[in-house]
Design a protein around this motif. Structure first.
Motif, short mmCIF file in Angstrom:
data_model
loop_
_atom_site.label_atom_id
_atom_site.label_comp_id
_atom_site.label_asym_id
_atom_site.label_seq_id
_atom_site.Cartn_x
_atom_site.Cartn_y
_atom_site.Cartn_z
N ARG A 223 44.39 65.40 64.12
CA ARG A 223 43.64 66.03 63.49
C ARG A 223 44.21 64.29 61.88
NH1 ARG A 223 43.68 70.93 60.68
NH2 ARG A 223 44.18 70.67 58.81
N LYS A 224 44.92 63.34 62.74
CA LYS A 224 45.05 62.36 61.53
C LYS A 224 44.36 61.26 62.45
CE LYS A 224 46.82 59.01 58.87
NZ LYS A 224 46.92 59.81 57.14
N MET A 225 44.12 61.24 63.55
CA MET A 225 42.89 59.88 64.05
C MET A 225 41.76 60.47 63.80
SD MET A 225 44.25 60.40 68.13
CE MET A 225 43.01 59.49 68.92
N CYS A 226 41.77 61.71 63.75
CA CYS A 226 39.82 62.64 63.58
C CYS A 226 39.35 61.85 62.23
CB CYS A 226 39.82 64.06 63.69
SG CYS A 226 38.38 64.34 63.24
N GLU A 227 40.49 62.24 61.44
CA GLU A 227 40.26 61.96 59.67
C GLU A 227 40.24 60.37 60.19
OE1 GLU A 227 42.25 63.23 56.10
OE2 GLU A 227 43.92 63.37 57.64
N VAL A 228 40.97 59.70 60.36
CA VAL A 228 40.34 58.13 60.65
C VAL A 228 38.76 57.48 60.95
CG1 VAL A 228 40.81 56.25 61.52
CG2 VAL A 228 43.03 57.24 60.94
N VAL A 229 38.39 58.17 62.11
CA VAL A 229 37.76 58.23 62.50
C VAL A 229 36.05 58.33 61.69
CG1 VAL A 229 35.16 58.82 64.14
CG2 VAL A 229 38.04 59.02 64.82
N LEU A 230 36.78 59.67 60.75
CA LEU A 230 35.65 60.47 59.57
C LEU A 230 35.81 59.32 58.15
CD1 LEU A 230 35.95 63.85 60.52
CD2 LEU A 230 33.62 62.74 60.27
N GLY A 231 36.75 58.49 57.80
CA GLY A 231 37.00 58.09 57.22
C GLY A 231 36.39 56.15 57.49
N GLU A 232 36.33 55.37 58.52
CA GLU A 232 35.54 54.23 59.38
C GLU A 232 34.32 55.10 59.19
OE1 GLU A 232 37.04 51.54 59.70
OE2 GLU A 232 39.16 52.27 59.09
N PHE A 233 33.17 56.09 59.75
CA PHE A 233 31.90 56.33 59.20
C PHE A 233 31.67 56.50 58.15
CE2 PHE A 233 32.07 58.01 63.69
CZ PHE A 233 31.38 57.18 64.09
N LEU A 234 32.67 57.02 56.47
CA LEU A 234 32.41 57.08 55.40
C LEU A 234 32.48 55.94 55.05
CD1 LEU A 234 31.00 58.79 53.47
CD2 LEU A 234 33.06 59.44 52.98
N LYS A 235 33.01 55.05 55.29
CA LYS A 235 32.71 53.35 54.26
C LYS A 235 31.81 52.66 54.84
CE LYS A 235 37.82 53.02 55.00
NZ LYS A 235 39.38 51.62 55.32
N GLU A 236 31.29 53.06 56.64
CA GLU A 236 30.13 52.24 56.86
C GLU A 236 29.05 52.86 56.30
OE1 GLU A 236 28.32 51.28 60.95
OE2 GLU A 236 30.05 51.97 60.94
N ILE A 237 29.03 54.09 55.74
CA ILE A 237 27.66 54.80 55.15
C ILE A 237 27.90 54.36 53.69
CG2 ILE A 237 27.06 57.07 54.11
CD1 ILE A 237 27.78 58.69 56.27
N LYS A 238 28.60 54.13 53.37
CA LYS A 238 29.03 53.67 51.87
C LYS A 238 27.74 52.10 52.03
CE LYS A 238 32.20 56.34 49.95
NZ LYS A 238 34.16 56.12 49.14
#
Length: 773
Positions: A223-238
């Motif tokens: 779950r923590k790894m997936c949170e990191v992945v989603l967080g990276e994608f959201l940063k790139e989206i911004k």
């Protein structure tokens, strides 16, 4: 640090090592001679006769031989990778864990020698590794991790990775339920996301749903790894919102915003917040789905405070996207070239295992699958059109659900009010479907909900967009309802004050003109009070007072009096008149209207008095109080004289008692001061004495008696400078009012009340409460 598989000697027996050296020497000779035929023959022999043999030792030897062959080929191994890799990958499925381990060793050596040349075969390597990642044998898993690490290094160094060919495999594997396979998938997404030359963001719609599925894994580390992945994608989206396919991911977020897993729901809601703020009006076509997901979250308690706060931001941001321009009529637009629009069936079918309803199970299953998936390429080329059908359905559904939380109901009502303000013409097509539930919401337990509900109803009743009876065709057949509850009198029938040429409600020049829904609202509000007496008793005064603030108080009293004049339930009419009279005499909201009625100086005020009087006749005591308010003291005295012909009950005497108490209140300060002017107000004194004579020996009798004892002797008030003046019947006569006709109307109404009471008494359902004095 160098991996342990630099050569074949580490894990092979000495005789296997000797044979491997001989084989390696032989292959090098063929390479030097450029004898490709013999090289292929060696590889084929190792594959067919050894690596794919039925005997375990032969398979082991074949794997060692293929690795040795690859090492001997060196940079030329890339020419034979298909033949080298396929038999090794077949051994990945071997039942013997030791053979699977040797297969990992062999493939590691093959890949290490070939390096970037293996990339065209990446999908088959990835497929094999994804299976070994979930292998139950720890040695095999350890070996697969070494091979996986090597392959990641090669992909990171290369600029020839085929992302387009890899995405379908990634999309398939991402739905694995095995935690090790999930961890393997997440680690690869992290690697690909970190490579500058690989733009994984373009393919995010393909894998976003799977990522949210993995986010719900039971393992904390995953779950923590997936949170990191989603967080990276959201940063790139911004950072790069212009290149993001917001519309293609909107449905995915809507579904995961409704899951029961707190982490998934919060993450999806945060993404939704960013999407709405970054994409703007591109998200408008998804408004119904977004509201389905967001609205229930607004009623969460402190245990889900974070989700509630993010949902509130989503709701507010989405509301701001609706502008007055959205009220423009829908006109056919020229066909514009757009990007491919996703099919809602396809986009939802691949989202396996997702929740079909919201956290509270309300309304969601019917709307999640019907969300619009219009995908404009850009707002310049394809202007977004706001379609209210789905939005109104969602709002209506949530408002109809009595089990839903208070804050959600308030948010729904705020949405309706906002839509009526920004897009009134389109919203009035839906008013007939919304009207019954808005009336029903007046019975809500929360005062705040009722206040918001009244704001919506007041906007409906006063908006210029609702000026005609025909509010226009509805947007869809599902929104049509019967008009039986919304009948409005035809023009001409509303003018019931025919005795003095007075004007009806809709043409009163002193008040703002209300639209056709105003009268419908008043009719149905009184119907609701009639059918739900507890609502009238507990909230009636509160509702009417708030309406007087939101709308014009004169219009409200004028219309209700007009409607009550035709009320067949006389008992309800009497109760309603008593309620309206109490509000009129005591509420601060009615201060201006009381001043307007106090002197009857204008024709409009006289018309209003006549209209109120005719309905107030349903209750004798309230009729007298209206005369006191308007300073019609002689007529009040004439009315009290008629009380001798009425049936004196306990309820009647109770109302007289309340009127006496009311006379002592600040509202009637001017009346008490007029008692000093005895000569000009003889009928005021007579009327008060008349009330005194009606009362039994009670506290109210003593109160009024003491008040009248304070009336001065007129002779003591005479001065030399004040010649005697002829007594006046009242402060100012109103020649336009036919008081004789009003008195006849009072007698007629009271006669009807008496007949009804006697009929009830004959049926045995009326308790005779007459008082024998």
């Amino acid at each position: 640090m160098e991996p342990p598989w630099d050569s074949l000697s580490t894990l092979c027996p000495s005789h296997g090592y000797t044979h491997a050296l001989s084989l390696s020497k032989l292959v090098r000779e063929f390479v030097a001679q450029n004898n490709t035929v013999q090289i292929k023959h060696v590889i084929q022999t190792l594959s067919q006769e050894f690596a794919l043999s039925q005997h375990p030792h032969s398979r082991k030897g074949g794997l060692i031989g293929l690795a040795a062959c690859s090492i001997a080929l060196g940079k030329d191994s890339g020419l034979y990778l298909k033949e080298l890799i396929e038999p090794v990958l077949t051994c990945f499925n071997d039942a013997d864990s030791r053979l699977r381990y040797y297969a990992c060793e062999a493939l590691y050596n093959i890949v290490k020698v070939a390096r970037g040349a293996v990339l065209p075969h990446f999908n088959v390597l990835f497929d094999g590794l994804s299976k070994l990642a979930a292998d139950p044998d720890p040695n095999v898993k350890s070996g697969s991790e070494l091979l996986d690490r090597l392959l990641k290094d090669i992909v990171t160094e290369s600029n020839k990775f085929d992302l387009v060919g890899f995405i379908p495999l990634l999309r398939e594997r991402i739905y694995s339920n095995n935690q090790y396979a999930r961890q393997f998938i997440i680690s690869w997404i992290l690697v690909l996301e970190s490579v500058p030359d690989i733009n994984l963001l373009d393919y995010l719609p393909e894998i976003l749903d799977g990522l949210f599925q993995i986010l719900g894994d039971n393992g904390k580390e995953i779950r923590k790894m997936c949170e990191v992945v989603l967080g990276e994608f959201l940063k790139e989206i911004k950072k790069n919102p212009s290149s993001v396919k917001f519309a293609e991911m909107a449905n995915i977020l809507v579904i995961h915003c409704q899951t029961t897993d707190d982490l998934i729901q919060l993450t999806a809601m945060c993404w939704m917040r960013e999407f709405i703020q970054l994409a703007g009006r591109v998200m408008l076509p998804y408004s119904s789905g977004i509201l389905t997901a967001v609205l229930p979250c607004l009623a969460y308690d402190d245990r889900k405070k974070s989700i509630k706060e993010v949902a509130n931001v989503c709701n507010q941001s989405l509301m701001k996207l609706v502008t007055p321009e959205d009220d423009e009529p829908d006109e056919p637009k020229p066909v514009v070239q757009r990007q491919a629009e996703p099919n809602p069936e396809d986009s939802l079918a691949k989202q396996q295992g997702t929740a079909s309803g919201g956290p509270d199970g309300s309304c969601d299953s019917s709307f999640s699958s019907s969300i619009s998936v219009f995908t404009p390429a850009s707002t310049d080329r394809a202007p977004v059109t706001l379609h209210l059908d789905g939005i109104v359905q969602v709002l209506n559904c949530h408002l109809s659900d009595m089990a839903i939380g208070m804050m959600t109901r308030i948010a729904v009502l705020k949405w309706l009010y906002h839509l009526y303000i920004k897009t009134p013409r389109k919203m009035f097509r839906h008013t007939d479907s919304l009207f019954p539930i808005l009336l029903q919401t007046l019975s809500d337990e929360s005062d705040e909900v009722i206040l918001k509900d009244l704001e919506v109803l007041a906007e409906i009743a006063s908006s210029p967009a609702g000026q005609t009876d025909d509010a226009g065709p509805l947007d869809g057949p599902d929104l049509r309802v019967s008009h039986s509850e919304l009948q409005v009198p035809t023009p001409g029938r509303t003018n019931l004050l025919n005795t003095s040429g007075t004007k009806g409600l809709e043409c009163s020049p002193s008040t703002p003109t209300m639209n056709s829904y105003f009268y419908k609202f008043m009719i149905n509000l009184l119907k609701r009070f009639s059918s739900e007496r507890k609502l009238l008793e507990v909230r009636g005064a509160f509702i009417i007072r708030q309406l007087c603030l939101l709308l014009n108080a004169e219009n409200i009293f004028h219309s209700m009096a007009d409607i009550l004049l035709r009320e067949e339930d006389l008992k309800f009419a009497s109760t309603m008149v008593h309620t309206l009279n109490t509000i009129l005499l005591t509420s601060t909201e009615l201060f201006q209207l009381r001043n307007q009625l106090k002197d009857l100086k204008t024709l409009e005020s006289q018309n209003l008095f006549c209209c109120l009087y005719r309905s107030w006749c349903h209750n004798p005591v309230t009729t007298v109080s209206l005369c006191f308010l308007t300073q019609n003291y002689r007529h009040a005295y004439d009315l009290i004289q008629k009380f001798g012909d009425l049936e004196v009950t306990v309820d009647f005497l109770t109302e007289v008692d309340k009127l006496v108490q009311l006379i002592e209140c600040p509202i009637f300060t001017y009346l008490r001061l007029q008692l000093l002017d005895v000569k000009n107000n003889p009928y005021l004194i007579k009327a008060l004495y008349g009330l005194l004579m009606l009362l039994p020996q009670s506290s109210a009798f003593q109160l009024l008696s003491h008040r009248l004892q304070c009336v001065p002797n007129p002779e003591l008030l005479q001065t030399e400078d004040s010649p005697q003046a002829a007594p006046k019947s009242q402060k100012a006569d109103s020649p336009s009012i036919d008081y004789a006709e009003l008195l006849q109307h009072f007698e007629k109404v009271q006669k009807k009340h008496l007949e009804v009471r006697h009929q009830r008494s004959g049926r045995g359902d009326h308790l005779d409460r007459r008082v024998v004095l």
